[in-house]
Enzyme design. Structure first.
Site, PDB file in Angstrom:
ATOM      1  CG  ASP A 193      -8.545 -16.383   5.889  1.00 10.52           C
ATOM      2  OD1 ASP A 193      -7.498 -17.045   6.055  1.00 10.52           O
ATOM      3  OD2 ASP A 193      -9.416 -16.230   6.775  1.00 10.52           O
ATOM      4  CE  LYS A 248      -4.096   1.893   0.280  1.00  9.14           C
ATOM      5  NZ  LYS A 248      -5.114   1.814  -0.773  1.00  9.14           N
TER       6      LYS A 248
HETATM    7 MN    MN Z   1      -5.196 -16.085   8.965  1.00 11.77          MN
END
Ligand code: MN
Ligand code: IPM
Length: 351
Positions: free
Chosen positions: A249, A189
């Site tokens: 994830d 970022k």
């Molecule tokens: Mn994690």
């Protein structure tokens, strides 16, 4: 070969999924004439309950003296709902990563031919995805200065990175890319964060040492979108601790279930192998959790010990179980749901 493996089952579904990885590894040992000795040790909430801390010195000794560590999961809802808890299971995992020097977390994302249609994403978008997210694991906002001020009304966590931390991770990323698709994407970022600008600067300085690798730089918010829009655009991604936690994830959705993706954490002498999923407390003790991420983590362990055939045998039997529908309820899709232990037994018997 004689293998001495530290076995850290941890919390929630950890012990159940670890049991299946042990069954499968023992079957592999038998087939390929290896001898595995497993040394169990306490970690997480289980360790807090037993000895008051989530990563006891004794556990560290077991890990430090092992050839590898196989790890289940950590975390307990009792602590999640108590923000004032002084000791938390997750601290055990962080301490372990730090004390073992596991600065690089290798999290592959790939698809399984028989599961493509289980993903909520469209087949043509994901089929053939093969990428690795290399997550920095012992620095960044997870380990920076933190605290409270103004009588507790202000809280802060700092994202701190040192050049050497970025450089050693980036080098691993370049080396990995060279052996794969020769593409490296630095995800940060840098339009906002100073720490990210150090990342970019460091990676840019390394580019000339790896002329065969095509390097790109992308912002993490954009990657959160592109990763599921066109995952085939990525080969090796390197990124900071927190960004990697979140993106991995997300990436697991591509494969069809969080219960499928393995990981390795490497850095110094001993490496650690663990599923990317958490302790899934709602399923603990029910014998329903998907053991494949842990079983595939064991495959990564064999691979890293230069036992490639053994690793492939595990992947083959996992593919066979998926193709034949010997799966836990997360993948059963209306068909028969096998128990965690039944999947483990089936895998071991079919090796
Ligand atoms: Mn994690
Ligand atoms: C992971 C987990 C851990 C992390 C937690 C349990 C501390 O989410 O391994 O991805 O955030 O690193």
């Amino acid at each position: 070969m004689k293998l001495n493996i530290a076995l850290l089952a941890g919390d929630g579904i950890g012990p159940e999924v670890i049991d299946q990885a042990v069954k499968v590894s023992d079957a592999i040992a038998k087939k390929f004439n290896h001898e595995i000795s497993w040394t169990p040790a306490l970690t997480g909430a289980a360790a807090i309950d037993a000895v008051g801390e989530p990563y006891p010195d004794k556990t560290h000794d077991v890990c430090a003296n092992a050839d590898a560590v196989l790890f289940g999961a950590i975390g307990h809802p009792r602590f999640d709902n108590d923000p004032s808890a002084k000791v938390r299971p997750e601290q055990g995992l962080l301490k372990m990563r730090q004390k073992l020097g596991l600065f690089a977390n290798v999290r592959p994302t790939f698809t399984f031919p028989s599961l493509i249609d289980k993903s909520p994403l469209k087949r043509d978008r994901i089929e053939g995805t093969d990428l690795i997210i290399l997550r920095e694991l012992t620095g960044g906002v997870y380990f920076g200065e933190r605290g409270r001020k103004d009588n507790g009304d202000t809280a802060f966590d700092t994202m701190t990175y040192q050049r050497f931390e970025v450089e050693r991770l980036a080098r691993k990323g370049f080396e990995m890319a060279l052996k794969r698709g020769k593409k490296l994407c630095c995800v940060d970022k840098a339009n906002v964060l100073e720490a990210s600008r150090l990342w970019r600067e460091t990676v840019q300085a390394l580019e000339k040492e790896y002329p065969d690798v095509e390097v790109s730089y992308e912002f993490v918010d954009a990657v959160a979108m592109r990763l599921i829009q066109w995952p085939k655009g990525y080969d090796v991604i390197i990124t900071a601790n927190l960004f990697g936690d979140i993106l991995t994830d997300e990436a697991s959705v591509i494969s069809g279930s969080m219960g499928l993706m393995p990981s390795s954490s490497v850095g110094s002498e001993v490496s650690l192998y663990e599923p990317i999923h958490g302790s899934y407390p709602q399923a603990a003790g029910k014998d329903i959790a998907n053991p494949l991420a842990t079983v595939l983590s064991a495959a990564m362990m064999f691979e890293d010990m230069n036992l490639a055939e053994e690793a492939q045998a595990i992947r083959d039997v996992v593919n066979k179980s998926l193709a034949e529908g010997v799966v836990t309820e997360d993948l059963a899709d209306g068909g028969k749901a096998y128990k965690t232990s039944e999947v483990g037994d089936w895998l071991a018997a079919n090796i």
